[in-house]
Scaffold this motif. Structure first.
Motif, PDB file in Angstrom:
ATOM      1  N   ALA A   1       9.151   0.230 -14.702  1.00  8.31           N
ATOM      2  CA  ALA A   1       9.234   0.385 -12.915  1.00  8.31           C
ATOM      3  C   ALA A   1       8.414   2.173 -12.985  1.00  8.31           C
ATOM      4  N   ASP A   2       7.873   2.393 -11.473  1.00  5.42           N
ATOM      5  CA  ASP A   2       7.437   3.024 -11.522  1.00  5.42           C
ATOM      6  C   ASP A   2       8.142   3.899 -10.493  1.00  5.42           C
TER       7      ASP A   2
ATOM      8  N   ALA B   1       9.897   7.848 -13.236  1.00  2.00           N
ATOM      9  CA  ALA B   1      10.481   6.707 -11.924  1.00  2.00           C
ATOM     10  C   ALA B   1      10.710   7.195 -11.005  1.00  2.00           C
ATOM     11  N   ARG B   2      10.692   7.055 -10.195  1.00  3.94           N
ATOM     12  CA  ARG B   2      10.881   7.405  -8.862  1.00  3.94           C
ATOM     13  C   ARG B   2      11.939   6.348  -8.029  1.00  3.94           C
TER      14      ARG B   2
ATOM     15  N   LEU C   1      11.551   2.235  -7.817  1.00  3.11           N
ATOM     16  CA  LEU C   1      12.531   1.923  -8.280  1.00  3.11           C
ATOM     17  C   LEU C   1      13.294   1.363  -6.810  1.00  3.11           C
TER      18      LEU C   1
ATOM     19  N   GLY D   1       2.124   1.454  -7.301  1.00  2.00           N
ATOM     20  CA  GLY D   1       2.950   1.847  -8.047  1.00  2.00           C
ATOM     21  C   GLY D   1       3.072   0.151  -8.344  1.00  2.00           C
TER      22      GLY D   1
ATOM     23  N   ALA E   1      15.970   3.041 -15.907  1.00  2.00           N
ATOM     24  CA  ALA E   1      14.694   3.637 -15.359  1.00  2.00           C
ATOM     25  C   ALA E   1      13.675   4.745 -16.777  1.00  2.00           C
TER      26      ALA E   1
END
Length: 257
Positions: free
Chosen positions: A32-33, A53-54, A35, A84, A49
């Motif tokens: 994931a970029d 990741a943000r 979440l 993303g 994550a």
């Protein structure tokens, strides 16, 4: 037609125990970029994550202040259009009382590619934690999952109809988000089900803080109050629960011996 953007994956995080994640869910989280995390997803799962990741917490829990659904959907579209790889991380399964259907519809209308990863729903995890089946050839020929918390614009379940179906078709009834309405649910189910019908209430299923009580339908509300059981809890009603009652009784006898 999908526009040239990133994608959104709706991922079921299961009931809370990280070991109950599917391999596919784990891979999606690790890739994931962005979440977007529901309130009931444990910190141990979020730790999977990637470092860059943000992570955005978009909690939704009955009876508590929640992130508006429209805002969550807007966030997903914006993040995907930025290119993303967006993961919408939901407790349990996205398509069982997780608003996954609403989100898929919104994303597809916006031209966003959507994938769905199933997760273990808490209604299954709750009874499994007690060593109880949802179906049984002798005791339950099927199972009904129902929410005790209706949408503000929708009429809630017809509990009297459900009670007759559970009795006549020999079903197990699994109620999500039913603690706050337990008194009314109990009263209406008693219209067709005997007060002796076995009931289990399981709070925080699969987590270290899991608590449960085994009781009867006639004592459902009283048990919830006495044991101070609260949300998130699952209520399971039906003869399959008698196996958990027998196990609890045997354990108590062995401890007393």
């Amino acid at each position: 037609m999908n526009i040239d953007t990133g994608k959104v994956t709706l991922v079921g995080a299961g009931p809370g125990d990280p070991e109950l994640l599917t391999i596919k869910a784990l891979k999606a989280i690790q890739a994931a970029d962005v979440l977007l995390v529901d309130d009931l997803v444990s910190d141990e799962i979020v730790k999977y994550a990637p470092p860059g990741a943000r992570v955005v917490y978009v909690g939704k829990r009955g009876g508590c202040k929640s992130t508006p659904q429209a805002f969550i959907e807007k966030l997903m579209v914006m993040a995907a259009r930025e290119g993303g790889n967006v993961v919408r991380l939901k407790g349990g399964d996205p398509f069982i009382f997780g608003r996954g259907g609403e989100e898929v519809e919104h994303l597809r209308e916006a031209g966003i590619h959507v994938e769905i990863v199933s997760g273990i729903t808490s209604g299954l995890a709750a009874v499994t934690a007690l060593g109880v089946p949802l179906t049984h050839r002798e005791h339950a020929h099927g199972v009904v999952f129902v929410t005790g918390h209706a949408h503000s614009d929708a009429q809630g379940p017809d509990w009297q109809v459900l009670a007759r179906a559970v009795r006549d078709a020999r079903l197990t009834l699994v109620i999500y988000m039913g603690v706050s309405g337990a008194q009314r649910i109990q009263n209406e189910l008693l219209s067709a089900l005997p007060g002796s019908t076995p009931v289990a209430i399981v709070q925080h299923a699969s987590l270290p803080g899991q608590r449960h009580a085994i009781t009867t339908l006639a004592q459902l509300y009283e048990t919830i109050v006495r044991e101070q059981l609260a949300s998130p809890s699952v209520i399971v009603i039906g003869n399959v629960v008698s196996a958990a009652a027998s196990a609890s009784s045997s354990t108590a006898k062995s401890l007393a011996a």
